[in-house]
Design a protein around this motif. Sequence first.
Motif, PDB file in Angstrom:
ATOM      1  N   ALA A  54       0.837  -1.211   0.000  1.00 26.53           N
ATOM      2  CA  ALA A  54       0.000   0.000   0.000  1.00 26.53           C
ATOM      3  C   ALA A  54       0.864   1.251   0.000  1.00 26.53           C
ATOM      4  CB  ALA A  54      -0.928   0.000   1.210  1.00 26.53           C
ATOM      5  N   GLY A  55       1.962   1.205   0.730  1.00 29.18           N
ATOM      6  CA  GLY A  55       2.876   2.343   0.753  1.00 29.18           C
ATOM      7  C   GLY A  55       3.505   2.598  -0.601  1.00 29.18           C
ATOM      8  N   ARG A  56       3.813   1.540  -1.316  1.00 28.52           N
ATOM      9  CA  ARG A  56       4.377   1.683  -2.662  1.00 28.52           C
ATOM     10  C   ARG A  56       3.383   2.329  -3.615  1.00 28.52           C
ATOM     11  NH1 ARG A  56       7.012  -4.291  -2.873  1.00 28.52           N
ATOM     12  NH2 ARG A  56       8.785  -3.814  -1.536  1.00 28.52           N
ATOM     13  N   VAL A  57       2.125   1.940  -3.510  1.00 26.71           N
ATOM     14  CA  VAL A  57       1.087   2.527  -4.367  1.00 26.71           C
ATOM     15  C   VAL A  57       0.913   4.010  -4.035  1.00 26.71           C
ATOM     16  CG1 VAL A  57      -1.368   2.483  -4.948  1.00 26.71           C
ATOM     17  CG2 VAL A  57      -0.099   0.339  -4.742  1.00 26.71           C
ATOM     18  N   LEU A  58       0.861   4.327  -2.746  1.00 27.31           N
ATOM     19  CA  LEU A  58       0.722   5.710  -2.314  1.00 27.31           C
ATOM     20  C   LEU A  58       1.897   6.547  -2.814  1.00 27.31           C
ATOM     21  CD1 LEU A  58      -1.034   7.653  -0.626  1.00 27.31           C
ATOM     22  CD2 LEU A  58       0.367   7.024   1.347  1.00 27.31           C
ATOM     23  N   LEU A  59       3.092   6.028  -2.672  1.00 29.05           N
ATOM     24  CA  LEU A  59       4.280   6.720  -3.151  1.00 29.05           C
ATOM     25  C   LEU A  59       4.230   6.921  -4.662  1.00 29.05           C
ATOM     26  CD1 LEU A  59       7.080   7.900  -2.511  1.00 29.05           C
ATOM     27  CD2 LEU A  59       8.001   5.595  -2.779  1.00 29.05           C
ATOM     28  N   LEU A  60       3.791   5.907  -5.390  1.00 26.95           N
ATOM     29  CA  LEU A  60       3.672   5.998  -6.838  1.00 26.95           C
ATOM     30  C   LEU A  60       2.674   7.079  -7.243  1.00 26.95           C
ATOM     31  CD1 LEU A  60       4.253   4.877  -9.722  1.00 26.95           C
ATOM     32  CD2 LEU A  60       2.315   3.349  -9.352  1.00 26.95           C
ATOM     33  N   VAL A  61       1.516   7.101  -6.608  1.00 28.91           N
ATOM     34  CA  VAL A  61       0.491   8.093  -6.946  1.00 28.91           C
ATOM     35  C   VAL A  61       0.991   9.500  -6.638  1.00 28.91           C
ATOM     36  CG1 VAL A  61      -1.849   8.908  -6.442  1.00 28.91           C
ATOM     37  CG2 VAL A  61      -1.408   6.460  -6.691  1.00 28.91           C
ATOM     38  N   TYR A  62       1.621   9.691  -5.484  1.00 27.22           N
ATOM     39  CA  TYR A  62       2.178  11.008  -5.167  1.00 27.22           C
ATOM     40  C   TYR A  62       3.260  11.393  -6.181  1.00 27.22           C
ATOM     41  CZ  TYR A  62      -0.204  12.640  -1.021  1.00 27.22           C
ATOM     42  OH  TYR A  62      -1.149  13.144  -0.168  1.00 27.22           O
ATOM     43  N   GLY A  63       4.073  10.445  -6.581  1.00 26.32           N
ATOM     44  CA  GLY A  63       5.093  10.736  -7.590  1.00 26.32           C
ATOM     45  C   GLY A  63       4.492  11.146  -8.919  1.00 26.32           C
ATOM     46  N   ILE A  64       3.445  10.463  -9.329  1.00 28.66           N
ATOM     47  CA  ILE A  64       2.757  10.811 -10.578  1.00 28.66           C
ATOM     48  C   ILE A  64       2.173  12.225 -10.477  1.00 28.66           C
ATOM     49  CG2 ILE A  64       0.720  10.304 -11.994  1.00 28.66           C
ATOM     50  CD1 ILE A  64       1.336   7.293 -11.417  1.00 28.66           C
ATOM     51  N   PHE A  65       1.561  12.533  -9.334  1.00 30.86           N
ATOM     52  CA  PHE A  65       0.995  13.869  -9.163  1.00 30.86           C
ATOM     53  C   PHE A  65       2.088  14.931  -9.083  1.00 30.86           C
ATOM     54  CE2 PHE A  65      -3.090  12.091  -8.891  1.00 30.86           C
ATOM     55  CZ  PHE A  65      -3.988  13.136  -9.050  1.00 30.86           C
ATOM     56  N   ALA A  66       3.226  14.618  -8.512  1.00 31.62           N
ATOM     57  CA  ALA A  66       4.341  15.566  -8.466  1.00 31.62           C
ATOM     58  C   ALA A  66       4.792  15.915  -9.882  1.00 31.62           C
ATOM     59  CB  ALA A  66       5.496  14.986  -7.655  1.00 31.62           C
ATOM     60  N   ALA A 107       8.729  12.958  -1.421  1.00 31.56           N
ATOM     61  CA  ALA A 107      10.035  12.824  -0.768  1.00 31.56           C
ATOM     62  C   ALA A 107       9.875  12.333   0.664  1.00 31.56           C
ATOM     63  CB  ALA A 107      10.766  14.161  -0.801  1.00 31.56           C
ATOM     64  N   GLY A 108       8.930  12.900   1.395  1.00 31.86           N
ATOM     65  CA  GLY A 108       8.720  12.490   2.776  1.00 31.86           C
ATOM     66  C   GLY A 108       8.334  11.030   2.902  1.00 31.86           C
ATOM     67  N   LEU A 109       7.435  10.589   2.038  1.00 28.93           N
ATOM     68  CA  LEU A 109       7.023   9.180   2.065  1.00 28.93           C
ATOM     69  C   LEU A 109       8.183   8.259   1.709  1.00 28.93           C
ATOM     70  CD1 LEU A 109       3.521   9.526   0.401  1.00 28.93           C
ATOM     71  CD2 LEU A 109       3.969   8.853   2.773  1.00 28.93           C
ATOM     72  N   ALA A 110       9.007   8.670   0.767  1.00 25.79           N
ATOM     73  CA  ALA A 110      10.126   7.838   0.339  1.00 25.79           C
ATOM     74  C   ALA A 110      11.227   7.779   1.392  1.00 25.79           C
ATOM     75  CB  ALA A 110      10.690   8.358  -0.978  1.00 25.79           C
ATOM     76  N   ILE A 111      11.457   8.894   2.079  1.00 22.85           N
ATOM     77  CA  ILE A 111      12.521   8.951   3.081  1.00 22.85           C
ATOM     78  C   ILE A 111      12.163   8.127   4.312  1.00 22.85           C
ATOM     79  CG2 ILE A 111      13.708  10.485   4.698  1.00 22.85           C
ATOM     80  CD1 ILE A 111      13.461  12.669   2.500  1.00 22.85           C
ATOM     81  N   GLY A 112      10.932   8.284   4.796  1.00 22.73           N
ATOM     82  CA  GLY A 112      10.522   7.585   6.011  1.00 22.73           C
ATOM     83  C   GLY A 112      11.241   8.135   7.223  1.00 22.73           C
ATOM     84  N   GLY A 113      11.174   7.424   8.314  1.00 19.47           N
ATOM     85  CA  GLY A 113      11.809   7.893   9.541  1.00 19.47           C
ATOM     86  C   GLY A 113      11.081   9.104  10.111  1.00 19.47           C
ATOM     87  N   VAL A 114      11.623   9.660  11.169  1.00 18.98           N
ATOM     88  CA  VAL A 114      10.983  10.794  11.839  1.00 18.98           C
ATOM     89  C   VAL A 114      10.891  12.001  10.904  1.00 18.98           C
ATOM     90  CG1 VAL A 114      11.177  12.424  13.751  1.00 18.98           C
ATOM     91  CG2 VAL A 114      11.696  10.014  14.122  1.00 18.98           C
TER      92      VAL A 114
END
Length: 142
Positions: A20-32, A69-76
Amino acid sequence: MAEPTPAPTRPRDAAIGTGAGRVLLLVYGIFAVSASARAGVQIATKFSEAPLAFLLSAFAALVYIAATAGLAIGGVRGRLIALTSCSIELVGVLVVGTLSVFDQEAFPDATVWSGYGSGYGYVPLVLPVIGLWWLWRNRPRA
């Protein structure tokens, strides 16, 4: 001879760690990418026709880039960037969507967020809600 320092590992909560995180990251990337391209073309070719709308499109693009970027980086740090970006996106789509419905003269040309994202199948309205939910659901637990 000194031993090489091991490469830093990605935080366990980084978006690309789950389906699910990969899909979310993909959609945000497409929108970016799409919001950046749209804003670039609008500003380069017809900025004088609707400067507010086109600057809002550019702002939306920056928000999508930051969320990606935030989703891809992760962490705090990544979580904070993603949380801030998704929150700004939700407020932006609600404010711009409402203004574009009630003051159409201020928005003679569409933005990513006008009409609550109707030009993009309302994904801009739903995406930050899903992003915020995903961040909450995958938050670090004590």
